[in-house]
Design an enzyme around this catalytic site. Structure first.
Site, PDB file in Angstrom:
ATOM      1  N   GLN A   1       5.366  -3.363  -3.351  1.00 38.25           N
ATOM      2  CA  GLN A   1       5.766  -2.555  -4.514  1.00 38.25           C
ATOM      3  C   GLN A   1       6.960  -3.148  -5.251  1.00 38.25           C
ATOM      4  OE1 GLN A   1       4.099  -0.040  -5.726  1.00 38.25           O
ATOM      5  NE2 GLN A   1       2.657   0.246  -4.047  1.00 38.25           N
TER       6      GLN A   1
ATOM      7  N   ASP B   1       8.369  -5.963   3.185  1.00 40.77           N
ATOM      8  CA  ASP B   1       7.119  -5.628   2.517  1.00 40.77           C
ATOM      9  C   ASP B   1       7.427  -5.509   1.025  1.00 40.77           C
ATOM     10  OD1 ASP B   1       5.037  -4.341   1.268  1.00 40.77           O
ATOM     11  OD2 ASP B   1       4.807  -2.770   2.771  1.00 40.77           O
TER      12      ASP B   1
ATOM     13  N   LYS C   1      -1.467  -6.042  -7.042  1.00 41.91           N
ATOM     14  CA  LYS C   1      -0.435  -5.115  -7.530  1.00 41.91           C
ATOM     15  C   LYS C   1       0.479  -5.794  -8.553  1.00 41.91           C
ATOM     16  CE  LYS C   1      -0.278  -2.427  -3.281  1.00 41.91           C
ATOM     17  NZ  LYS C   1      -0.922  -1.129  -3.512  1.00 41.91           N
TER      18      LYS C   1
ATOM     19  N   CYS D   1      -0.851   6.736   2.088  1.00 40.24           N
ATOM     20  CA  CYS D   1      -0.764   5.860   3.279  1.00 40.24           C
ATOM     21  C   CYS D   1       0.646   5.843   3.850  1.00 40.24           C
ATOM     22  CB  CYS D   1      -1.205   4.432   2.969  1.00 40.24           C
ATOM     23  SG  CYS D   1      -2.903   4.314   2.448  1.00 40.24           S
TER      24      CYS D   1
ATOM     25  N   HIS E   1       4.720   2.084   4.554  1.00 36.75           N
ATOM     26  CA  HIS E   1       3.278   2.243   4.351  1.00 36.75           C
ATOM     27  C   HIS E   1       2.601   2.041   5.707  1.00 36.75           C
ATOM     28  CE1 HIS E   1      -0.733   0.939   2.904  1.00 36.75           C
ATOM     29  NE2 HIS E   1      -0.429   1.519   1.764  1.00 36.75           N
TER      30      HIS E   1
END
Ligand code: PMP
Length: 424
Positions: free
Chosen positions: A209, A206, A232, A383, A129
């Site tokens: 997600q 990261d 999220k 993104c 991202h």
């Protein structure tokens, strides 16, 4: 809500906890498939925050008075809740931020200043991202570090052989997403952590997600930093988490200066607070911290195993239904994905996101027309422009699933896509 409130309920039956799902859009029942952008909030999260604002509210860590101490206790309980959610060894390793973006910017700024010299290398991947690319470019331009990029294979996985070739004696840090927000690819981050550590580098994961879909265990995956966003994972906006290994955080300078992050201040010299407060300048969003803790309670009560199983079923079903549409092109998923299990950091996998294009229909047209049918999907580059370039497209349509989605919503999506396709 206690564990027993959600325990044993199928994920689809949890829908009643999310009032927004009962809405209609343009006269159609809402089919919300933009969970990769943000998830909806269960009532218990909103109630916990409302209760704190109405009955507890006071600034934290500052007052001797009763309310301030109660608000501080709630915030520190939230930190402990997050610690358990990511399985960190210590609460000192849990820093509250505004979200994944701020967590990564914090590491980029403070880690670079502490550990990187001109010519040192940071490895990124082609499926990151922008929030795991641009902060590193800012550091490159400021400090002369070099960025190397691990490529993505044709079936949407990280090319680990190529990664091995990129790792060398100047590599200091590998930055990788646990789950691609475009392709749904689940990366074997524990294996990548071993590769990084073997050459003396650190790893930043990261988990924006991953956190809503997969169990997180920072110790088992042996990562040095991990970032996630509250919104999220069914929590509020404006709050996120940075997990950092204590001995690294100790050596890193503060990211921002201000109240709360100091020991003593004079015009000549300032000392800094202990971890994690050194990285939490200013009034934190303590009410959002409570909301995030409640969301993590909710997810764990629903059961990560059950969530994984349900979302995997939805992904497989969506792939099966969407592949029947003429002109359908699905990105990633070269072969049907193996169901992610708790061993995902070793095995990798795929799930929860399906990115597609149909014939020559522009992604924006598809998204706009699906919206008219009450179906919320994401369109565009997500993104992740470098990944779009790798895929040879400007953008895709993305359906992303959460614990409350159902097979019948996938049917509605498939029927909607077919209807739109017939218009062209
Ligand atoms: N990384 C990934 C993989 C993401 O999907 C997102 C959100 N789309 C982010 C980082 C940034 O998260 P936030 O905007 O909440 O900071």
């Amino acid at each position: 809500m206690t564990h027993s409130d959600t325990c044993g309920r199928g994920p689809a039956s949890l829908r009643a906890d999310f009032p927004i799902l009962a809405r209609s859009v343009y006269g159609h029942p809402l089919v919300y498939l933009d969970n990769g952008a943000t998830t909806q909030k269960p009532r218990c999260v909103v109630d916990a925050m409302t209760d704190e604002y109405l009955n507890v509210n006071a600034n934290v860590h500052r007052g001797v008075h009763y309310l301030s101490q109660q608000a501080t206790d709630l915030m520190e309980q939230a930190r402990e809740r997050v610690r358990r959610f990511v399985r960190a060894a210590k609460v000192e390793e849990v820093v509250f931020t505004r979200g994944t973006t701020e967590s990564i910017n914090l590491v980029a700024s403070s880690y670079t200043q502490a550990f990187l010299r001109e010519g040192d290398e940071v490895v990124l991947t082609q499926m990151e991202h922008h929030s795991n690319i641009v902060p590193w470019q800012l550091m490159r331009d400021r400090y002369g570090i070099r960025l190397r990029v691990c490529p993505v294979t044709d079936d949407g996985r990280l090319d680990l052989d190529a990664l091995a070739g990129l790792l060398g004696e100047r590599t200091r840090l590998v930055c990788v997403t646990a789950v691609s927000n475009v392709l749904g690819t689940v990366n074997p981050v524990a294996r990548i952590a071993r590769m990084a550590h073997a050459c003396g580098a650190h790893i930043l994961v990261d988990a924006a997600q991953a956190a809503p879909h997969l169990p997180i265990d920072v110790q088992a995956m042996d990562c040095d930093f991990l970032a996630l966003s509250g919104h999220k994972v069914y929590g509020p906006t404006g709050i996120g988490v940075l997990y950092g290994r204590e001995e690294l955080l100790e050596q890193m300078p503060p990211y921002m200066g201000g109240g709360e992050m100091i020991g003593t201040v004079s015009f000549e010299h300032t000392t800094f607070n202990r971890l994690p407060y050194k990285f939490e300048a200013g009034t934190p969003d303590y009410v959002a911290a409570t909301g995030l803790a409640r969301a993590m309670d909710y997810v764990e009560a629903a059961g990560m195993e059950a969530i994984m199983e349900h979302e995997h079923d939805l992904t497989l079903y969506a792939l099966q239904r969407l592949r029947q549409v003429e002109g359908m092109r699905i990105f990633g998923y070269g072969s049907l994905p193996a169901a992610p299990t708790a061993a995902w950091p070793e095995t990798g996998g795929a799930g929860s996101v399906v990115s597609f294009l149909v014939g020559g229909i522009h992604h924006l047209d598809m998204g706009t027309l699906l919206d008219r049918l009450g179906i919320a999907v994401r369109t565009g580059h997500h993104c992740a422009e470098p990944l779009m370039r790798r895929l040879g497209v400007e953008g895709t349509v993305r359906a992303s699933f959460a614990l409350y989605n159902t097979r019948s919503e996938v049917d509605t999506l498939a029927a909607g896509i077919e209807r739109v396709a017939r218009m062209f």
